[in-house]
Design a protein around this motif. Structure first.
Motif, PDB file in Angstrom:
ATOM      1  N   GLN A  41       0.836  -1.182   0.000  1.00 48.50           N
ATOM      2  CA  GLN A  41       0.000   0.000   0.000  1.00 48.50           C
ATOM      3  C   GLN A  41       0.876   1.239   0.000  1.00 48.50           C
ATOM      4  O   GLN A  41       1.605   1.491   0.949  1.00 48.50           O
ATOM      5  CB  GLN A  41      -0.920   0.014   1.227  1.00 48.50           C
ATOM      6  CG  GLN A  41      -1.897   1.160   1.227  1.00 48.50           C
ATOM      7  CD  GLN A  41      -2.832   1.105   0.028  1.00 48.50           C
ATOM      8  OE1 GLN A  41      -3.611   0.173  -0.120  1.00 48.50           O
ATOM      9  NE2 GLN A  41      -2.732   2.095  -0.852  1.00 48.50           N
ATOM     10  N   VAL A  42       0.804   1.995  -1.093  1.00 47.38           N
ATOM     11  CA  VAL A  42       1.596   3.208  -1.201  1.00 47.38           C
ATOM     12  C   VAL A  42       0.714   4.392  -0.840  1.00 47.38           C
ATOM     13  O   VAL A  42      -0.404   4.525  -1.345  1.00 47.38           O
ATOM     14  CB  VAL A  42       2.143   3.377  -2.631  1.00 47.38           C
ATOM     15  CG1 VAL A  42       2.856   4.720  -2.790  1.00 47.38           C
ATOM     16  CG2 VAL A  42       3.100   2.236  -2.970  1.00 47.38           C
ATOM     17  N   THR A  43       1.229   5.226   0.047  1.00 46.57           N
ATOM     18  CA  THR A  43       0.511   6.446   0.383  1.00 46.57           C
ATOM     19  C   THR A  43       1.415   7.640   0.184  1.00 46.57           C
ATOM     20  O   THR A  43       2.634   7.542   0.301  1.00 46.57           O
ATOM     21  CB  THR A  43       0.021   6.429   1.848  1.00 46.57           C
ATOM     22  OG1 THR A  43       1.149   6.255   2.701  1.00 46.57           O
ATOM     23  CG2 THR A  43      -0.979   5.317   2.091  1.00 46.57           C
ATOM     24  N   CYS A  44       0.813   8.770  -0.142  1.00 46.10           N
ATOM     25  CA  CYS A  44       1.564  10.001  -0.351  1.00 46.10           C
ATOM     26  C   CYS A  44       2.172  10.455   0.974  1.00 46.10           C
ATOM     27  O   CYS A  44       1.461  10.541   1.984  1.00 46.10           O
ATOM     28  CB  CYS A  44       0.643  11.080  -0.910  1.00 46.10           C
ATOM     29  SG  CYS A  44       1.454  12.671  -1.132  1.00 46.10           S
ATOM     30  N   SER A  51       0.097   7.445 -11.952  1.00 46.53           N
ATOM     31  CA  SER A  51       1.525   7.742 -12.043  1.00 46.53           C
ATOM     32  C   SER A  51       1.877   8.761 -10.975  1.00 46.53           C
ATOM     33  O   SER A  51       1.361   9.876 -10.983  1.00 46.53           O
ATOM     34  CB  SER A  51       1.871   8.299 -13.429  1.00 46.53           C
ATOM     35  OG  SER A  51       1.640   7.328 -14.414  1.00 46.53           O
ATOM     36  N   TRP A  52       2.745   8.360 -10.073  1.00 46.70           N
ATOM     37  CA  TRP A  52       3.143   9.230  -8.981  1.00 46.70           C
ATOM     38  C   TRP A  52       4.573   9.698  -9.165  1.00 46.70           C
ATOM     39  O   TRP A  52       5.305   9.200 -10.021  1.00 46.70           O
ATOM     40  CB  TRP A  52       3.001   8.494  -7.650  1.00 46.70           C
ATOM     41  CG  TRP A  52       1.597   8.475  -7.127  1.00 46.70           C
ATOM     42  CD1 TRP A  52       0.440   8.551  -7.854  1.00 46.70           C
ATOM     43  CD2 TRP A  52       1.199   8.371  -5.758  1.00 46.70           C
ATOM     44  NE1 TRP A  52      -0.627   8.492  -7.025  1.00 46.70           N
ATOM     45  CE2 TRP A  52      -0.212   8.382  -5.749  1.00 46.70           C
ATOM     46  CE3 TRP A  52       1.906   8.259  -4.561  1.00 46.70           C
ATOM     47  CZ2 TRP A  52      -0.931   8.291  -4.544  1.00 46.70           C
ATOM     48  CZ3 TRP A  52       1.187   8.169  -3.375  1.00 46.70           C
ATOM     49  CH2 TRP A  52      -0.218   8.192  -3.367  1.00 46.70           C
ATOM     50  N   GLU A  70       8.152   8.134 -10.381  1.00 48.72           N
ATOM     51  CA  GLU A  70       8.246   6.992  -9.485  1.00 48.72           C
ATOM     52  C   GLU A  70       8.843   5.789 -10.212  1.00 48.72           C
ATOM     53  O   GLU A  70       8.596   5.581 -11.390  1.00 48.72           O
ATOM     54  CB  GLU A  70       6.840   6.656  -8.998  1.00 48.72           C
ATOM     55  CG  GLU A  70       6.785   5.593  -7.940  1.00 48.72           C
ATOM     56  CD  GLU A  70       5.346   5.331  -7.542  1.00 48.72           C
ATOM     57  OE1 GLU A  70       5.083   5.313  -6.344  1.00 48.72           O
ATOM     58  OE2 GLU A  70       4.504   5.166  -8.424  1.00 48.72           O
ATOM     59  N   GLY A  71       9.614   5.006  -9.484  1.00 45.46           N
ATOM     60  CA  GLY A  71      10.056   3.731 -10.028  1.00 45.46           C
ATOM     61  C   GLY A  71      11.480   3.734 -10.546  1.00 45.46           C
ATOM     62  O   GLY A  71      12.309   4.526 -10.133  1.00 45.46           O
ATOM     63  N   ALA A  72      11.730   2.788 -11.420  1.00 45.40           N
ATOM     64  CA  ALA A  72      12.981   2.547 -12.133  1.00 45.40           C
ATOM     65  C   ALA A  72      14.256   2.978 -11.424  1.00 45.40           C
ATOM     66  O   ALA A  72      14.821   2.222 -10.642  1.00 45.40           O
ATOM     67  CB  ALA A  72      12.913   3.127 -13.527  1.00 45.40           C
ATOM     68  N   CYS A  96       2.083  12.179  -4.524  1.00 44.11           N
ATOM     69  CA  CYS A  96       0.961  11.825  -5.389  1.00 44.11           C
ATOM     70  C   CYS A  96       0.844  12.709  -6.615  1.00 44.11           C
ATOM     71  O   CYS A  96       0.198  12.339  -7.591  1.00 44.11           O
ATOM     72  CB  CYS A  96      -0.347  11.840  -4.596  1.00 44.11           C
ATOM     73  SG  CYS A  96      -0.887  13.479  -4.092  1.00 44.11           S
ATOM     74  N   GLY A  97       1.446  13.889  -6.607  1.00 41.57           N
ATOM     75  CA  GLY A  97       1.314  14.758  -7.770  1.00 41.57           C
ATOM     76  C   GLY A  97       2.108  16.035  -7.598  1.00 41.57           C
ATOM     77  O   GLY A  97       2.820  16.228  -6.607  1.00 41.57           O
TER      78      GLY A  97
END
Ligand code: ZN
Length: 80
Positions: free
Chosen positions: A6-9, A21-22, A39-41, A56-57
């Motif tokens: 669970q990902v939260t801001c 996409s965050w 996010e990611g990579a 989140c944005g």
């Protein structure tokens, strides 16, 4: 940081929904500065020397940057 599904801001606490996409805020553990990116990579797997926060944005990215700048203005001589 613990692994969680669970990902939260880290700014507003909103929960991430599938397909969104965050952004991430990235700080090096051993040096001042903050960066933002998708996010990611490129950041995953480097958590041993990076502090990664989920954002989140753009609105929360701006808020996070403002908080960081405030922390720089009011920081003590002690390492964070
Ligand atoms: Zn947010």
């Amino acid at each position: 940081m613990a692994i969680t599904t669970q990902v939260t801001c880290d700014v507003c606490g909103q929960q991430k929904k599938d397909g969104e996409s965050w952004l991430v805020a990235v700080r090096r553990i051993d040096a001042p500065g903050i960066g933002f990116g998708a996010e990611g990579a490129m950041y995953e797997g480097r958590s041993q020397d990076l502090a990664i926060e989920h954002i989140c944005g753009q609105g929360c990215a701006h808020t996070r940057l403002s908080r960081w700048l405030d922390s720089q203005l009011h920081q003590t001589t002690e390492a964070a």
